[in-house]
Design a protein around this motif. Structure first.
Motif, PDB file in Angstrom:
ATOM      1  N   SER A   1       0.786  -1.277  -0.154  1.00 25.40           N
ATOM      2  CA  SER A   1      -0.352   0.086   0.514  1.00 25.40           C
ATOM      3  C   SER A   1       0.306   1.156  -0.281  1.00 25.40           C
ATOM      4  CB  SER A   1      -0.845  -0.111   1.399  1.00 25.40           C
ATOM      5  OG  SER A   1       0.174   0.139   2.362  1.00 25.40           O
TER       6      SER A   1
ATOM      7  N   GLY B   1      -8.659   4.171   8.650  1.00 24.06           N
ATOM      8  CA  GLY B   1      -8.939   2.770   7.473  1.00 24.06           C
ATOM      9  C   GLY B   1      -8.578   1.949   7.602  1.00 24.06           C
TER      10      GLY B   1
ATOM     11  N   ASP C   1      -4.911   0.449   2.679  1.00 21.42           N
ATOM     12  CA  ASP C   1      -5.187   1.884   2.617  1.00 21.42           C
ATOM     13  C   ASP C   1      -4.165   2.620   2.277  1.00 21.42           C
ATOM     14  OD1 ASP C   1      -7.981   1.638   1.861  1.00 21.42           O
ATOM     15  OD2 ASP C   1      -8.541   1.965   4.042  1.00 21.42           O
ATOM     16  N   ASP C   2      -3.937   3.398   1.599  1.00 21.40           N
ATOM     17  CA  ASP C   2      -2.482   4.423   1.633  1.00 21.40           C
ATOM     18  C   ASP C   2      -2.742   5.209   2.561  1.00 21.40           C
ATOM     19  OD1 ASP C   2      -3.996   6.746   0.347  1.00 21.40           O
ATOM     20  OD2 ASP C   2      -3.612   6.154  -1.739  1.00 21.40           O
TER      21      ASP C   2
ATOM     22  N   VAL D   1      -5.456   8.831   2.254  1.00 18.97           N
ATOM     23  CA  VAL D   1      -6.816   7.959   2.610  1.00 18.97           C
ATOM     24  C   VAL D   1      -6.894   8.267   4.441  1.00 18.97           C
ATOM     25  CG1 VAL D   1      -8.454   6.546   3.027  1.00 18.97           C
ATOM     26  CG2 VAL D   1      -7.354   6.693   1.320  1.00 18.97           C
TER      27      VAL D   1
END
Length: 343
Positions: A41, A177, A181-182, A185
């Motif tokens: 990610s 998150g 997720d990166d 985000v």
């Protein structure tokens, strides 16, 4: 091992005294199966440190550190091989536990939070600090949620990946998150939760204390950041062997005449220098800040009196109503050259 321990303490406390890497500085996983997804990610870069249960596994780029035990359960201990051990205690029982090594004290619920506030109130009124909190090897977790202010905290400083894959900045934090997720985000969600809040961070204790309660208690005690700074200063001096240490602004002043100063400047923010003293010496403690680590200077009582006047009054001109202008200017200039601003 030194850098590993430093990263672990930054992860626990939510504070850092050095520049952050481009990606997440420190990530703690509860499930080793999430390691690959975390790396894919893009959360971890070459300067990142990832703590993984069990062995280090296979990964290129970030530093992978294997650990045993837990960093998120009250009463648990984590270990890195046989070289380092870290205990995690809930605030409510920490007073009754013997400190036998590095420990973090966490707020796991409202009862812990209530005890934290009660101890802080007593310190402010009487100058009496909890002995277990001022032990040199103890650190309070999630300082940004307890009045220290956000500082560098956020998903770029630290992340905790729970066993189910939820990501937050803390084991007691609101989810930002999930694994996969990166960073943009996660940062967007961190910003959304904290938007409009007068007392960040609203994330790191979000599952331990209702936000309305936390915000109200912090608003009633705008000096909590200074309380946490005082604890750090006391820990530093206790590590040096100092005893019977008093803290300016908590139950009194080195110069009694300064107790009546309205709106004392030294209570305005947690990053400001702090005066402490014993029977034999005075100390100026510069807390950790975004430009550098904490430092403590030992001075004679007379210099401490002048420094206290500057800290309390906020300027040489205002402090001159309480002490010698020439001496005030000399002390202010000395510390300014050392990178410590007393006004």
């Amino acid at each position: 091992m030194g850098d590993t321990k430093r990263r672990l303490m930054q992860w626990a406390t939510g504070q850092a005294g050095d520049a952050l890497p481009e990606r997440v500085a420190t990530i703690v996983l509860e499930n080793p199966g999430h390691l690959a997804a975390i790396i894919e990610s893009g959360l971890a870069g070459p300067e990142s440190v990832i703590f993984v249960p069990g062995g280090p596994g296979d990964a290129e780029g970030p530093t992978i550190v294997g650990y045993d035990g837990s960093l998120s359960e009250a009463g648990a201990e984590m270990s890195i091989s046989e070289a380092f051990f870290l205990q995690t205690q809930d605030y409510g029982t920490s007073e009754y536990m013997s400190v036998i090594g590095p420990s973090t004290v966490r707020i796991f619920g409202e009862e812990d939070f209530e005890l934290y506030l009660s101890d802080a109130d007593r310190a402010a009124d009487e100058g009496v600090f909890p002995a277990f909190l001022t032990h040199p090897t103890v650190r309070i977790a999630d300082l940004p949620g307890l009045g220290a202010g956000p500082g560098p905290d956020g998903p770029r400083l630290r992340l905790h990946a729970r066993a189910d894959g939820a990501l937050s900045t803390s084991p007691t934090g609101l989810p930002l998150g999930k694994v996969g997720d990166d960073l943009p985000v996660l940062r967007a969600e961190w910003d959304r939760i904290n938007a409009g809040g007068e007392h960040p961070c609203a994330v790191c204790l979000g599952e331990a204390v209702p936000e309305e309660r936390r915000a109200a208690e912090l608003a009633a005690r705008p000096w909590l950041g200074r309380y946490l700074t005082a604890i750090a200063g006391l820990q530093d001096l206790h590590a040096r062997g100092a005893a019977d240490v008093r803290v300016s602004g908590f139950g009194g002043r080195l110069v009694p005449g300064l107790e009546g100063v309205a709106g004392p400047a030294d209570l305005a923010g947690p990053d400001l220098p702090l005066l402490l003293w014993t029977e034999h010496a005075a100390y100026i403690h510069q807390p950790v800040h975004q430009l550098g680590p904490a430092r403590t200077f030992e001075v004679e009582h007379r210099a401490g009196q002048l420094a206290e006047a500057l800290l309390v009054c906020g300027s040489v001109e205002a402090a001159a109503e309480h002490d010698d202008p020439a001496g005030l200017a000399t002390v202010a200039g000395f510390f300014s050259k050392a990178g410590v601003l007393l006004t």
